[in-house]
Design a protein around this motif. Structure first.
Motif, PDB file in Angstrom:
ATOM      1  N   LEU A  66       0.857  -1.194   0.000  1.00 17.06           N
ATOM      2  CA  LEU A  66       0.000   0.000   0.000  1.00 17.06           C
ATOM      3  C   LEU A  66       0.890   1.241   0.000  1.00 17.06           C
ATOM      4  O   LEU A  66       0.946   1.994   0.985  1.00 17.06           O
ATOM      5  N   PRO A  67       1.626   1.483  -1.080  1.00 19.06           N
ATOM      6  CA  PRO A  67       2.589   2.597  -1.072  1.00 19.06           C
ATOM      7  C   PRO A  67       1.955   3.961  -0.838  1.00 19.06           C
ATOM      8  O   PRO A  67       2.613   4.866  -0.313  1.00 19.06           O
ATOM      9  N   ALA A  68       0.672   4.139  -1.212  1.00 20.73           N
ATOM     10  CA  ALA A  68       0.020   5.436  -1.009  1.00 20.73           C
ATOM     11  C   ALA A  68      -0.130   5.783   0.464  1.00 20.73           C
ATOM     12  O   ALA A  68      -0.292   6.956   0.819  1.00 20.73           O
ATOM     13  N   LEU A  69      -0.069   4.793   1.355  1.00 21.65           N
ATOM     14  CA  LEU A  69      -0.235   5.049   2.772  1.00 21.65           C
ATOM     15  C   LEU A  69       0.901   5.916   3.324  1.00 21.65           C
ATOM     16  O   LEU A  69       0.697   6.713   4.240  1.00 21.65           O
ATOM     17  N   LYS A  70       2.088   5.764   2.778  1.00 21.47           N
ATOM     18  CA  LYS A  70       3.236   6.548   3.237  1.00 21.47           C
ATOM     19  C   LYS A  70       2.966   8.046   3.120  1.00 21.47           C
ATOM     20  O   LYS A  70       3.352   8.837   3.995  1.00 21.47           O
ATOM     21  N   HIS A  71       2.289   8.462   2.062  1.00 21.39           N
ATOM     22  CA  HIS A  71       2.000   9.882   1.838  1.00 21.39           C
ATOM     23  C   HIS A  71       0.715  10.310   2.535  1.00 21.39           C
ATOM     24  O   HIS A  71       0.568  11.479   2.908  1.00 21.39           O
ATOM     25  N   ALA A  87      -6.315   0.372   3.907  1.00 20.57           N
ATOM     26  CA  ALA A  87      -6.177   1.242   5.072  1.00 20.57           C
ATOM     27  C   ALA A  87      -7.088   2.441   4.880  1.00 20.57           C
ATOM     28  O   ALA A  87      -7.501   2.756   3.759  1.00 20.57           O
ATOM     29  N   VAL A  88      -7.397   3.115   5.985  1.00 20.12           N
ATOM     30  CA  VAL A  88      -8.199   4.334   5.950  1.00 20.12           C
ATOM     31  C   VAL A  88      -7.543   5.351   6.879  1.00 20.12           C
ATOM     32  O   VAL A  88      -7.192   5.021   8.023  1.00 20.12           O
ATOM     33  N   VAL A  89      -7.387   6.565   6.370  1.00 23.27           N
ATOM     34  CA  VAL A  89      -6.837   7.665   7.157  1.00 23.27           C
ATOM     35  C   VAL A  89      -7.926   8.717   7.318  1.00 23.27           C
ATOM     36  O   VAL A  89      -8.536   9.144   6.330  1.00 23.27           O
ATOM     37  N   ARG A  90      -8.168   9.139   8.568  1.00 24.30           N
ATOM     38  CA  ARG A  90      -9.127  10.211   8.834  1.00 24.30           C
ATOM     39  C   ARG A  90      -8.362  11.520   8.949  1.00 24.30           C
ATOM     40  O   ARG A  90      -7.466  11.663   9.781  1.00 24.30           O
ATOM     41  N   LYS A  97      -8.995   6.625   1.557  1.00 24.35           N
ATOM     42  CA  LYS A  97      -9.085   5.172   1.480  1.00 24.35           C
ATOM     43  C   LYS A  97      -7.929   4.669   0.629  1.00 24.35           C
ATOM     44  O   LYS A  97      -7.773   5.077  -0.525  1.00 24.35           O
ATOM     45  N   ILE A  98      -7.129   3.791   1.206  1.00 24.59           N
ATOM     46  CA  ILE A  98      -5.905   3.329   0.569  1.00 24.59           C
ATOM     47  C   ILE A  98      -6.103   1.893   0.087  1.00 24.59           C
ATOM     48  O   ILE A  98      -6.524   1.021   0.854  1.00 24.59           O
ATOM     49  N   PHE A  99      -5.788   1.675  -1.172  1.00 25.90           N
ATOM     50  CA  PHE A  99      -5.938   0.355  -1.786  1.00 25.90           C
ATOM     51  C   PHE A  99      -4.616  -0.068  -2.412  1.00 25.90           C
ATOM     52  O   PHE A  99      -3.713   0.749  -2.599  1.00 25.90           O
ATOM     53  N   ARG A 100      -4.534  -1.334  -2.763  1.00 27.24           N
ATOM     54  CA  ARG A 100      -3.461  -1.754  -3.652  1.00 27.24           C
ATOM     55  C   ARG A 100      -3.625  -1.023  -4.974  1.00 27.24           C
ATOM     56  O   ARG A 100      -4.754  -0.782  -5.421  1.00 27.24           O
ATOM     57  N   PRO A 133      -3.299   7.375  -7.694  1.00 25.52           N
ATOM     58  CA  PRO A 133      -3.009   5.935  -7.688  1.00 25.52           C
ATOM     59  C   PRO A 133      -2.951   5.364  -6.273  1.00 25.52           C
ATOM     60  O   PRO A 133      -2.162   5.806  -5.437  1.00 25.52           O
ATOM     61  N   GLY A 134      -3.841   4.432  -5.983  1.00 21.62           N
ATOM     62  CA  GLY A 134      -3.875   3.777  -4.687  1.00 21.62           C
ATOM     63  C   GLY A 134      -4.612   4.514  -3.605  1.00 21.62           C
ATOM     64  O   GLY A 134      -4.686   4.029  -2.464  1.00 21.62           O
ATOM     65  N   CYS A 135      -5.202   5.682  -3.919  1.00 22.06           N
ATOM     66  CA  CYS A 135      -5.850   6.470  -2.869  1.00 22.06           C
ATOM     67  C   CYS A 135      -7.105   7.154  -3.391  1.00 22.06           C
ATOM     68  O   CYS A 135      -7.073   7.835  -4.416  1.00 22.06           O
TER      69      CYS A 135
END
Length: 375
Positions: A66-71, A87-90, A97-100, A133-135
């Protein structure tokens, strides 16, 4: 019954810091788990693996799949993180919403189509803010979920019933609106989720559960019960004629439905699994989740009966075949039983949901002769 996967309620990391296990999922090998962890003095959740009793904690905000999670993670609080899956970031009024990467376009497409399908009707849907991409970034919905209402003793029973009555009316109307010719192309663009697809997904979860049960002597009654329940469910899903496919939320439960100010439309959240399915799929999923809330003591018996009555009334209005409702309810019960047996705080609750038809009826206080159909 009594055995369940030995997932610990708390784990220690390399620094001897204790984490509470919030959710867990079975990994590929017996006694290997994917964990979602939290600690009282730390914001958000952390993802981890537990392999052969050894904790492997993912770095905060990092996940190679889930590389988008880093950002995204520095922008707010990570409130959901299933390692390598989602993953989900509030972040204030936004949810990221973070996806593959390969799944993000599909998720965006489902959300966009459901926004189009529902936007002019009885449900407010989350506004899409941006897609990278991914988010997928969406706006938060106003109001409170029906889960929150049901779990709040300060909310009167009358207000609780009015909210469910409003949902029922809106759900029936929205299915009627979605059949209009102008929505045909949008509806047809949603992926079909037939009974065979439902069964395939269920069988994957059951297989993973059985892998973890292995040849453990203490688990023999549970293994037998799960295999019998899986066989019964397969027959129910495939040996009765299906109802027509309609638009489907794909994961409908009381945490996905929001009620706000008087006169405002209800909110509907989370279209990651949206598609076309039998109407029974959403309604049975909702009904069994309500049963779960009752067993978790998150609904009183009276509120459970109120909400359940409106779900069944909605099924009647939509002409759901009782046998199809029963089939999807059986599938949902077994799926939730398998999943929740890996969650330490709910493992005992999950036992009821793993039972075959006859034993399930006895657990619910229903005479076995009245099992068919469930409603």
């Amino acid at each position: 019954m009594g055995w369940h996967p030995p997932v610990p309620a708390a784990v220690l990391d390399a620094d001897n810091f204790e984490w509470q296990v919030i959710r867990s999922w079975p990994d590929d090998s017996a006694e290997d788990y994917v964990l979602e962890l939290a600690a009282a003095d730390r914001a958000g959740v952390r993802a981890a693996h537990l392999r052969a009793g050894q904790l492997e904690l993912l770095r905060d905000g990092r996940d190679r799949r889930l590389p988008a999670l880093k950002h995204a993670s520095p922008l707010g609080e990570v409130v959901v993180h299933r390692a390598h899956k989602r993953a989900v970031v509030r972040a204030g009024e936004h949810y990221l919403k973070i996806f593959r990467a390969r799944q993000s376009d599909e998720a965006v497409g489902r959300h966009a189509r459901m926004n189009e399908l529902l936007g002019a009707g009885d449900f407010r849907t989350p506004e899409i803010v941006s897609c990278t991409p991914g988010c997928l970034t969406i706006m938060a919905l106003p109001g409170r979920s029906l889960f929150e209402l049901g779990n709040d003793p300060a909310v009167s029973d009358d207000v609780f019933e009015e909210a469910w009555q409003e949902w029922s009316r809106a759900w029936v109307r929205q299915h009627s609106l979605a059949r209009a010719p102008e929505h045909r192309l949008t509806l047809e663009a949603l992926p079909p989720r037939t009974a065979a697809v439902e069964l395939e997904n269920l069988q994957r979860i059951v297989h993973r559960w059985l892998v973890h049960a292995g040849d453990i002597p203490a688990a023999q009654p549970e293994r037998t019960a799960v295999r019998v329940a899986a066989g019964q469910t397969a027959q129910k899903l495939l040996r009765t004629d299906p109802d027509p496919l309609v638009w489907s939320h794909g994961d409908l439960h009381d945490k996905q439905i929001f009620t706000g100010d008087p006169g405002a439309p209800l909110g509907l959240l989370d279209f990651d699994e949206a598609g076309r399915a039998e109407a029974a799929a959403d309604l049975a999923n909702l009904a069994v989740h309500l049963r779960l809330r009752l067993r978790q003591h998150r609904l009183t018996a009276e509120r459970y009966q109120t909400a359940h009555r409106h779900v069944i009334a909605t099924a009647d209005e939509l002409r759901v075949t009782p046998a199809r409702f029963d089939a999807y309810a059986a599938a949902t019960r077994l799926r939730l039983g398998c999943l929740y047996s890996f969650r330490p705080q709910w493992a005992a609750v999950a036992e009821e949901f793993l039972l075959p038809d006859g034993e399930q009826a006895l657990a619910e206080g229903v005479p076995a002769a009245k099992v068919e159909p469930t409603y």
